[in-house]
Write a protein that holds these residues in place. Sequence first.
Motif, PDB file in Angstrom:
ATOM      1  N   LEU A 195       0.820  -1.222   0.000  1.00 46.32           N
ATOM      2  CA  LEU A 195       0.000   0.000   0.000  1.00 46.32           C
ATOM      3  C   LEU A 195       0.851   1.267   0.000  1.00 46.32           C
ATOM      4  O   LEU A 195       0.415   2.315  -0.476  1.00 46.32           O
ATOM      5  CB  LEU A 195      -0.939   0.030   1.212  1.00 46.32           C
ATOM      6  CG  LEU A 195      -1.975  -1.090   1.317  1.00 46.32           C
ATOM      7  CD1 LEU A 195      -2.933  -0.823   2.474  1.00 46.32           C
ATOM      8  CD2 LEU A 195      -2.774  -1.244   0.011  1.00 46.32           C
ATOM      9  N   GLU A 196       2.081   1.145   0.563  1.00 47.37           N
ATOM     10  CA  GLU A 196       2.954   2.317   0.630  1.00 47.37           C
ATOM     11  C   GLU A 196       3.150   2.885  -0.763  1.00 47.37           C
ATOM     12  O   GLU A 196       3.391   2.133  -1.715  1.00 47.37           O
ATOM     13  CB  GLU A 196       4.316   1.871   1.194  1.00 47.37           C
ATOM     14  CG  GLU A 196       4.926   2.850   2.125  1.00 47.37           C
ATOM     15  CD  GLU A 196       6.323   2.437   2.562  1.00 47.37           C
ATOM     16  OE1 GLU A 196       6.884   1.445   2.043  1.00 47.37           O
ATOM     17  OE2 GLU A 196       6.847   3.143   3.438  1.00 47.37           O
ATOM     18  N   GLY A 197       3.013   4.167  -0.903  1.00 48.15           N
ATOM     19  CA  GLY A 197       3.229   4.780  -2.218  1.00 48.15           C
ATOM     20  C   GLY A 197       1.978   4.839  -3.069  1.00 48.15           C
ATOM     21  O   GLY A 197       1.990   5.409  -4.157  1.00 48.15           O
ATOM     22  N   HIS A 198       0.856   4.256  -2.588  1.00 48.85           N
ATOM     23  CA  HIS A 198      -0.390   4.364  -3.370  1.00 48.85           C
ATOM     24  C   HIS A 198      -0.780   5.847  -3.443  1.00 48.85           C
ATOM     25  O   HIS A 198      -0.742   6.552  -2.417  1.00 48.85           O
ATOM     26  CB  HIS A 198      -1.515   3.558  -2.714  1.00 48.85           C
ATOM     27  CG  HIS A 198      -2.726   3.438  -3.592  1.00 48.85           C
ATOM     28  ND1 HIS A 198      -3.589   4.496  -3.814  1.00 48.85           N
ATOM     29  CD2 HIS A 198      -3.209   2.416  -4.339  1.00 48.85           C
ATOM     30  CE1 HIS A 198      -4.547   4.121  -4.639  1.00 48.85           C
ATOM     31  NE2 HIS A 198      -4.339   2.846  -4.972  1.00 48.85           N
ATOM     32  N   PRO A 199      -1.170   6.350  -4.628  1.00 46.35           N
ATOM     33  CA  PRO A 199      -1.428   7.795  -4.768  1.00 46.35           C
ATOM     34  C   PRO A 199      -2.587   8.313  -3.916  1.00 46.35           C
ATOM     35  O   PRO A 199      -2.673   9.520  -3.666  1.00 46.35           O
ATOM     36  CB  PRO A 199      -1.733   7.957  -6.261  1.00 46.35           C
ATOM     37  CG  PRO A 199      -1.964   6.587  -6.789  1.00 46.35           C
ATOM     38  CD  PRO A 199      -1.238   5.633  -5.902  1.00 46.35           C
ATOM     39  N   ALA A 200      -3.460   7.421  -3.438  1.00 50.90           N
ATOM     40  CA  ALA A 200      -4.574   7.881  -2.594  1.00 50.90           C
ATOM     41  C   ALA A 200      -4.135   8.104  -1.145  1.00 50.90           C
ATOM     42  O   ALA A 200      -4.911   8.595  -0.333  1.00 50.90           O
ATOM     43  CB  ALA A 200      -5.706   6.858  -2.629  1.00 50.90           C
ATOM     44  N   LEU A 201      -2.888   7.718  -0.814  1.00 56.04           N
ATOM     45  CA  LEU A 201      -2.447   7.758   0.588  1.00 56.04           C
ATOM     46  C   LEU A 201      -1.348   8.786   0.829  1.00 56.04           C
ATOM     47  O   LEU A 201      -0.451   8.944  -0.010  1.00 56.04           O
ATOM     48  CB  LEU A 201      -1.919   6.372   0.997  1.00 56.04           C
ATOM     49  CG  LEU A 201      -2.953   5.249   1.029  1.00 56.04           C
ATOM     50  CD1 LEU A 201      -2.266   3.906   1.331  1.00 56.04           C
ATOM     51  CD2 LEU A 201      -4.024   5.538   2.077  1.00 56.04           C
ATOM     52  N   THR A 202      -1.422   9.437   1.983  1.00 55.93           N
ATOM     53  CA  THR A 202      -0.299  10.301   2.379  1.00 55.93           C
ATOM     54  C   THR A 202       0.617   9.584   3.374  1.00 55.93           C
ATOM     55  O   THR A 202       1.742  10.007   3.588  1.00 55.93           O
ATOM     56  CB  THR A 202      -0.806  11.612   3.035  1.00 55.93           C
ATOM     57  OG1 THR A 202      -1.671  11.254   4.112  1.00 55.93           O
ATOM     58  CG2 THR A 202      -1.558  12.479   2.040  1.00 55.93           C
ATOM     59  N   ALA A 203       0.123   8.537   3.997  1.00 58.69           N
ATOM     60  CA  ALA A 203       0.980   7.791   4.941  1.00 58.69           C
ATOM     61  C   ALA A 203       0.446   6.387   5.173  1.00 58.69           C
ATOM     62  O   ALA A 203      -0.762   6.142   5.089  1.00 58.69           O
ATOM     63  CB  ALA A 203       1.034   8.522   6.288  1.00 58.69           C
ATOM     64  N   VAL A 204       1.390   5.469   5.428  1.00 58.47           N
ATOM     65  CA  VAL A 204       1.048   4.123   5.906  1.00 58.47           C
ATOM     66  C   VAL A 204       1.814   3.956   7.219  1.00 58.47           C
ATOM     67  O   VAL A 204       3.045   4.025   7.238  1.00 58.47           O
ATOM     68  CB  VAL A 204       1.471   3.035   4.884  1.00 58.47           C
ATOM     69  CG1 VAL A 204       1.240   1.642   5.466  1.00 58.47           C
ATOM     70  CG2 VAL A 204       0.727   3.206   3.575  1.00 58.47           C
TER      71      VAL A 204
END
Length: 429
Positions: A310-319
């Motif tokens: 999930l890290e780096g998915h464009p919908a996310l700012t942090a994991v």
Amino acid sequence: MTNEQYGFETRQVHAGEIIDAEASARITPIYQTAGYQFDSFEDGVERFAGRSTRRAYSRNDNPTNVVAARRLADLEGGTDAVLVASGQAAIAAALFALASAGDHILTTKKLYEGTREMFRGALVRQGLSFEAIDESATVDEWLARVRPNTKAIYTESIPNPLGEVVDLKKLAEVADRAGIPLVVDNTVATPYLQRPFEFGAHIVIHSTSKWLAGHGAVIGGAIVDGGRFDWAAHADRFPQLTQPGSRGEQSFTDRYGSGAYGAYLRSVIVLEYGPTVPPTSTFLLLHGIETLSLRMERHVQNAQRIAEALEGHPALTAVHYPGLAGSPYRALSDKYLPDGAGSIISIDLAGGREAARTFVDSLELVSHMTHIGDVRTLAIHTGSTIHAKLTEPERLDLGITPGLVRLSIGIERADDLIRDLTRALDATL
Ligand SMILES: Cc1ncc(COP(=O)(O)O)c(C=O)c1O
């Protein structure tokens, strides 16, 4: 059965077991009974006085519960354990045995919100006071906050929901130097991933509802005593354990030595307040514990893979996952959790609360619900549920951003979970 003799996987199946004398049942039966018939007038007197090893009443003494308590004590490396009706009950009981009105407890800042709420609300109304300190404070900074009426330091080994792994050795040093017990909620790590007594903790708490039972079917809790705290050496701080009773009865330390805390919990706190767990729930807990290591291996493997995916998915700012190479808690995770960083991942959606709504409503395989430690993968937007009562600045101070969604990773096939999570994330773009 001792720790030296058998490994964890063997002890999770056998430790503390009893073979039922009547039927020779191989697994621990559900002793569904309120009480136990006394053999004679004198037998009743002896059981009530605690001079007999035989049972008096199920409120604080039930054989099914005793087997699970012994097993948990063994797996944690403690000397005694008491089961209660929920994790919340375990926290309340553990603290009621240590502190009373007018007393003070130090806590780390990041705690499960249900615990924080109890500390800020119900227990304050009982006259206790709590002071939260940032996890990063030094030993001297912690020691400076200890008062004569401070009765414990309270923390979580892997705080729910952001997984900021706590430096237990540091807190144990503070506790030892201050002469107060370190109480650790080890729910998220479980004794398979971490045993806080090995790092100097004195008391361990569990919500057994989570990974220990593991299948989302029961609510339960436990308090485990490490047997290492020298209550008699701090007699003035803990008079309930070290002074004779109001009718001149021998003190708990005189009667039970290093086992005074466990005995007081069982024979005063649990007997008098009555937070009893039903043996039917404990039967399911025992079944869960038998496969703990197998499930935890899969939980942490899945969590590591999913956090990386999930890290780096464009919908996310942090994991947020302490096992990630870039996590600020990776060094602590390597030190305290070498077998895996637990299976809670919190993700921060760039689109805030509205994106979180789309995300949870788009999940198909992952269950949208509150709870953690289930074999099923679960998701929840904590800001609008668990943390809903807080103000926005209070939430932000705890790291609960508008787009934060907590995932409790289950034991399903990781590829299936990654597909479901990624599809729901894509829907927010
Ligand atoms: C870390 C932690 N401790 C304690 C509890 C309370 O446990 P229970 O729900 O069994 O009362 C929870 C519940 O989520 C938890 O996450």
